[in-house]
Design an enzyme around this catalytic site. Structure first.
Site, PDB file in Angstrom:
ATOM      1  N   HIS A 140       7.187   2.905  10.259  1.00  0.00           N
ATOM      2  CA  HIS A 140       6.148   3.010  11.294  1.00  0.00           C
ATOM      3  C   HIS A 140       6.670   2.434  12.612  1.00  0.00           C
ATOM      4  O   HIS A 140       6.522   3.052  13.672  1.00  0.00           O
ATOM      5  CB  HIS A 140       4.894   2.262  10.842  1.00  0.00           C
ATOM      6  CG  HIS A 140       3.836   2.116  11.900  1.00  0.00           C
ATOM      7  ND1 HIS A 140       3.005   3.151  12.269  1.00  0.00           N
ATOM      8  CD2 HIS A 140       3.484   1.062  12.676  1.00  0.00           C
ATOM      9  CE1 HIS A 140       2.174   2.746  13.219  1.00  0.00           C
ATOM     10  NE2 HIS A 140       2.444   1.477  13.490  1.00  0.00           N
ATOM     11  N   ARG A 243      -5.645   4.223  20.467  1.00  0.00           N
ATOM     12  CA  ARG A 243      -4.283   4.323  21.007  1.00  0.00           C
ATOM     13  C   ARG A 243      -4.232   4.362  22.529  1.00  0.00           C
ATOM     14  O   ARG A 243      -3.288   3.840  23.134  1.00  0.00           O
ATOM     15  CB  ARG A 243      -3.580   5.559  20.448  1.00  0.00           C
ATOM     16  CG  ARG A 243      -3.446   5.591  18.943  1.00  0.00           C
ATOM     17  CD  ARG A 243      -2.647   4.423  18.415  1.00  0.00           C
ATOM     18  NE  ARG A 243      -2.480   4.531  16.961  1.00  0.00           N
ATOM     19  CZ  ARG A 243      -2.042   3.531  16.203  1.00  0.00           C
ATOM     20  NH1 ARG A 243      -1.723   2.371  16.753  1.00  0.00           N
ATOM     21  NH2 ARG A 243      -1.926   3.691  14.908  1.00  0.00           N
ATOM     22  N   GLU A 380       1.815   8.882  14.306  1.00  0.00           N
ATOM     23  CA  GLU A 380       3.087   9.378  13.787  1.00  0.00           C
ATOM     24  C   GLU A 380       2.994  10.835  13.343  1.00  0.00           C
ATOM     25  O   GLU A 380       3.864  11.641  13.643  1.00  0.00           O
ATOM     26  CB  GLU A 380       3.524   8.515  12.600  1.00  0.00           C
ATOM     27  CG  GLU A 380       3.821   7.083  12.966  1.00  0.00           C
ATOM     28  CD  GLU A 380       3.816   6.175  11.743  1.00  0.00           C
ATOM     29  OE1 GLU A 380       2.743   5.660  11.384  1.00  0.00           O
ATOM     30  OE2 GLU A 380       4.884   6.008  11.141  1.00  0.00           O
TER      31      GLU A 380
END
Ligand code: MN
Length: 433
Positions: A140, A243, A380
Site C-alpha cells: 500500500h 482522499r 490503489e
C-alpha cells in the site's frame, strides 16, 4: 501454544457452532452485549449465540482466574479483563471450552445464559482511550507513494520506522453504524483556492485492528520479547479516508480530519489464543532491506509473530441491491503482507516511554497484497480515481458513492485445524449532512 481448546474434532452442544464459519468452539471471541432492558456486560460468541460471562461467574460455573476474568466484564467493557493480562484470559478460554463442549456436565446450567445473537445488541468491546494507526502495509505504501513519487515511492524512513500517527478514538464505531459523508477543505489541482464541502473522493482502508491488553507505565518501554503478551486480541478495522481532504491537509503534520470522521471495527475480540494455529514466520525481508534495529528484533517474533489471515473487501451499491446482485469483491488480501509484526508495533509505540493502556486500539495500516486483486483501498484499485471499477450492475466507481456499503471479512484456515472468522465489519455511507 496449542492445547485441547484447538482440537479440530472438538464440538459444542450449541449446534450452530459446529461448522460455523466464524465462531466454532475453537474461536471463543470476547465482546460486549446487552439484551432489552439489561445493562452492558461481557459475552463470548459461540455459533449463532452469545454466552453471558458475568452470569457464569455469578452462578459459580467458573472458578479461580477464569471467574475473575468473567467477572471483570460486568462493568460493560473489556478494559478490566484486558488489564488482567494473558493468564486469566487463557484460563477463561479453557473453562469456556469445557463448559460449551459436547457432553459438558454443565450443559443445562450453561444454556440458561445463552442468547441468540439476533436478540442481543453488540457494543464497542472497550472504552478506547487512544487509537493509533500504523502504515505497515508495504505494498500500500509503495502503491500510494508511486502516485506522488514514481521513481522513489517509499520515503527513506519506511524500512526502519513502523510509521504511524495518532488517530481519533472518539469516532471509532461498531460495525453497522452508518456514517455521513464528511465535509472538509478540498482543493483539487484545477482550483486555485480550497472550498469547504462534501468529500468527493471517499475511500475505505482494509486493516487489522489490535487491542492492547496490559499497558506500561509512562517512561517504561515494553521490550520486543514481551510485546506480544501486551496484545489482548484482534479485530477488523476500516479506516475510512477522505482522499481529497487528506491530499490538501496532510502536509506537514499528516492525517487529521480526512480520517477522524469515522473508523469502523468488528465487534468481537479474537484472542491471540484463537489465532495461535495461524501464526507464521514474518516473511524474510527482500535482499538489500535493512534489518530491524535491535529494539524491534526478536527471534521468536520473527519465527511466529505474523498471522496468516485472509481478508476480503466487498462493496454493495444501490444498483447491485436493486438488481438483486451479490456484493462486488474489491480485493482479497492477507495479514501476512504486513512489513512489521503486531509485537513490533507495541515495542515501537512504547519505545519512547509512551504509556499504552488496556483498551487502546491500533490499526495495522492498509493491507494490500502484491497483485492488483489484493489491493486494500480504492485509491490503489482505481489508481487515484483514474481507472474506474465497473460493477455487474453497470455502475462505475472511482470512489465511494452515497448508499454504498463496505464489508470487511476475515478468515483463518489451515489444514488439520478448525477455521475461524472475525464476524462482520460493515458500514454504509449516507449523504453529507
Ligand atoms: Mn489507515
Amino acid at each position: 501454544m496449542l492445547d485441547q481448546t484447538h482440537a479440530p474434532g472438538l464440538r459444542s452442544f450449541v449446534a450452530s457452532a459446529n461448522g460455523h464459519p466464524d465462531f466454532p468452539i475453537q474461536n471463543l471471541p470476547l465482546g460486549i452485549f446487552s439484551t432489552v432492558g439489561t445493562s452492558l456486560r461481557g459475552g463470548v460468541a459461540i455459533g449463532d449465540s452469545v454466552l453471558d460471562l458475568p452470569a457464569l461467574a455469578d452462578a459459580d460455573l467458573l472458578t479461580g482466574a477464569a471467574a475473575d476474568a468473567a467477572a471483570a466484564t460486568a462493568s460493560g467493557s473489556l478494559n478490566a479483563l484486558f488489564a488482567l493480562g494473558a493468564g486469566p484470559r487463557q484460563a477463561l478460554r479453557a473453562a469456556l471450552s469445557a463448559l460449551l463442549a459436547e457432553g459438558s456436565a454443565k450443559q443445562a446450567q450453561v444454556e440458561k445464559f445463552l442468547y441468540p445473537t439476533s436478540d442481543v445488541t453488540l457494543h464497542l468491546p472497550a472504552r478506547i482511550g487512544d487509537y493509533t494507526d500504523f502504515y505497515a502495509g508495504i505494498q500500500h505504501a509503495e502503491n500510494v507513494g508511486r502516485q506522488f513519487r514514481p521513481d522513489n515511492p517509499l520515503l527513506p524512513n519506511y524500512k526502519y520506522v513502523p510509521i504511524g500517527y495518532h488517530g481519533r478514538a472518539s469516532s471509532v464505531v461498531l460495525t453497522g453504524t452508518a456514517l455521513h459523508r464528511p465535509k472538509g477543505q478540498r482543493k483539487p489541482a484545477s482550483e486555485t483556492v480550497p472550498s469547504y464541502g462534501p468529500c468527493r473522493n471517499l475511500d475505505y482502508e482494509l486493516e487489522l485492528g489490535i487491542w492492547i491488553g496490559q499497558g506500561n507505565a509512562l517512561g517504561e518501554e515494553i521490550a520486543i520479547a514481551d510485546a506480544a503478551s501486551h496484545i489482548a486480541g484482534y479485530c477488523l478495522l476500516n479506516d475510512w479516508s477522505a482522499r481529497d481532504i487528506q491530499g490538501w491537509e496532510y502536509q506537514p503534520l499528516g492525517p487529521f480530519l480526512a480520517k477522524s470522521f469515522g473508523t469502523t471495527i468488528s465487534p468481537w475480540v479474537i484472542t491471540p489464543e484463537a489465532l495461535a494455529p495461524f501464526r507464521i514466520a514474518q516473511a524474510p525481508r527482500p535482499n538489500g532491506d535493512p534489518a530491524p534495529l535491535p529494539y524491534l528484533w526478536d527471534e521468536a517474533d520473527q519465527a511466529g509473530g505474523a498471522i496468516d489471515l485472509r481478508l476480503d473487501v466487498l462493496l454493495m451499491t444501490p444498483g447491485l441491491k436493486e438488481k438483486g446482485l451479490p456484493p462486488h469483491l474489491l480485493g482479497r488480501s492477507n495479514t501476512k503482507h504486513l512489513y512489521w509484526t503486531p509485537a513490533q508495533f507495541v515495542a515501537h509505540h512504547s519505545g519512547n516511554g509512551c504509556n499504552l493502556n488496556p483498551g487502546d486500539l491500533f490499526g495495522s495500516g492498509t493491507i494490500s497484497g502484491p497483485s492488483e486483486s489484493a489491493y486494500g483501498s480504492l485509491l490503489e484499485i482505481t489508481n487515484g480515481g483514474r481507472k474506474p471499477v465497473t460493477l455487474a450492475s453497470g455502475e462505475e466507481r472511482r470512489f465511494l458513492e452515497d448508499g454504498d456499503e463496505i464489508f470487511l471479512v476475515a478468515r483463518a484456515e489451515k489444514d488439520g485445524v478448525a477455521g475461524i472468522g472475525f464476524g462482520e465489519c460493515r458500514g454504509t455511507i449516507l449523504p453529507a449532512r
